[in-house]
Design a protein around this motif. Sequence first.
Motif, mmCIF file in Angstrom:
data_model
loop_
_atom_site.group_PDB
_atom_site.id
_atom_site.type_symbol
_atom_site.label_atom_id
_atom_site.label_comp_id
_atom_site.label_asym_id
_atom_site.label_seq_id
_atom_site.Cartn_x
_atom_site.Cartn_y
_atom_site.Cartn_z
ATOM 1 N N GLN A 81 0.808 -1.230 0.000
ATOM 2 C CA GLN A 81 0.000 0.000 0.000
ATOM 3 C C GLN A 81 0.836 1.273 0.000
ATOM 4 O O GLN A 81 0.303 2.355 0.222
ATOM 5 N N SER A 86 0.902 1.133 7.513
ATOM 6 C CA SER A 86 -0.070 0.041 7.656
ATOM 7 C C SER A 86 0.535 -1.175 8.353
ATOM 8 O O SER A 86 -0.171 -1.917 9.039
ATOM 9 N N GLU A 98 -1.302 -6.604 8.967
ATOM 10 C CA GLU A 98 -0.306 -7.279 8.141
ATOM 11 C C GLU A 98 0.719 -8.065 8.957
ATOM 12 O O GLU A 98 1.526 -8.806 8.399
ATOM 13 N N THR A 162 -6.301 1.627 6.751
ATOM 14 C CA THR A 162 -6.476 0.238 6.338
ATOM 15 C C THR A 162 -5.122 -0.466 6.298
ATOM 16 O O THR A 162 -4.069 0.167 6.360
ATOM 17 N N SER A 164 -3.404 -4.431 4.478
ATOM 18 C CA SER A 164 -3.724 -5.499 3.528
ATOM 19 C C SER A 164 -2.915 -6.746 3.827
ATOM 20 O O SER A 164 -1.743 -6.849 3.457
ATOM 21 N N LEU A 167 -1.987 -8.396 0.374
ATOM 22 C CA LEU A 167 -0.848 -7.814 -0.331
ATOM 23 C C LEU A 167 0.464 -8.077 0.403
ATOM 24 O O LEU A 167 1.518 -8.211 -0.223
ATOM 25 N N ASN A 325 0.777 5.751 -0.754
ATOM 26 C CA ASN A 325 -0.601 5.290 -0.721
ATOM 27 C C ASN A 325 -1.458 6.520 -1.015
ATOM 28 O O ASN A 325 -1.680 7.361 -0.145
#
Length: 343
Positions: A81, A86, A98, A162, A164, A167, A325
């Motif tokens: 991202q 994150s 993550e 957010t 991921s 990802l 991002n």
Amino acid sequence: MAALSLHSKPLLLQFMLLIIAFILGTRLHAADDPSLTLDYYASICPTVLETVKKQMECAVLSDPRNAAAVLRLHFHDCFVQGCDGSVLLDDTITLQGEKKASPNVNSLKGFEIIDKIKNEVESDCPGIVSCADILTIAARDAVLLVGGPYWDVPLGRKDSKTASFALANTNIPTPDGGLLSIISKFLYQGLSVTDTVALAGAHTIGVARCANFRARIYGDFEATSGQDPLSESTYLSSLKSICPPTRGAADNNISAMDYVTPNLFDNSFYQILLRGEGLLNSDQEMYSSVLGIQTRELVKKYAADPVAFFQQFSDSMVKMGNIANLDSFVTGEVRKNCRFVNT
């Protein structure tokens, strides 16, 4: 010694397409980055750089390996991202972070260091400095504190609301990856082959787990290093004593990725690759793969010229740190606690 491929039947066509994309300047990842500035906090939080530096000095003094831990956090953040903090988010009922993704779960440390820095910065400048910026500054200071180069850090990132998990499992290069896989993941982020080789030099500090180098030392290590299988090198023997061939309790045993100067940021990592003794498959492939025409020459260059390595590493770190991002610049925030979004 002739260059050797660490993987049979590489996907040559796909590799060439990736190189063509690189040559043509095609960015496989995203868009134009919002502008970051060197003086972003000059008037609104002028103490931030000094605060981060002091906290990192304490962290590295207590354990030199903390430098590698913070640097790795920054890498793993930017490859998912963009550089948006994150990776620092904990799991909650409504958010899957993550930290438990495969490349992170047994690899990432240093979260408490960032927490401590954030607390100090919040005391001076509440609600002003993002966790993403703190992590980026801390990574620069980590390198500097163990003998590496200095670079100016563009600032002004916002923290993502957010994360991921998906990802994190797909975007981050893996220790056992082949050259095609590694280069493609860097190209996807807009980072060139030169950036790939230079940024891999971060492995001049830090350690790897047995689980991540077992296949290497029981596989192609002897072939790349030219060791006689009947007379193993002292180094390979020591690695095998740390990491037995079967999976189990020894998976978390560790070894330095640069056994020459493990706590000093220098160019000995590349000299190790020239000897075919890279600990991770992904690193040794840069020199030993038959596809590594460009990467091999870069490894030779940085092994011979520490100034060239330091300059390119600095430039590539700025480039990586500027992976954005885009959503976070619109919907992001400055977290009060780096582990949780604001409520």
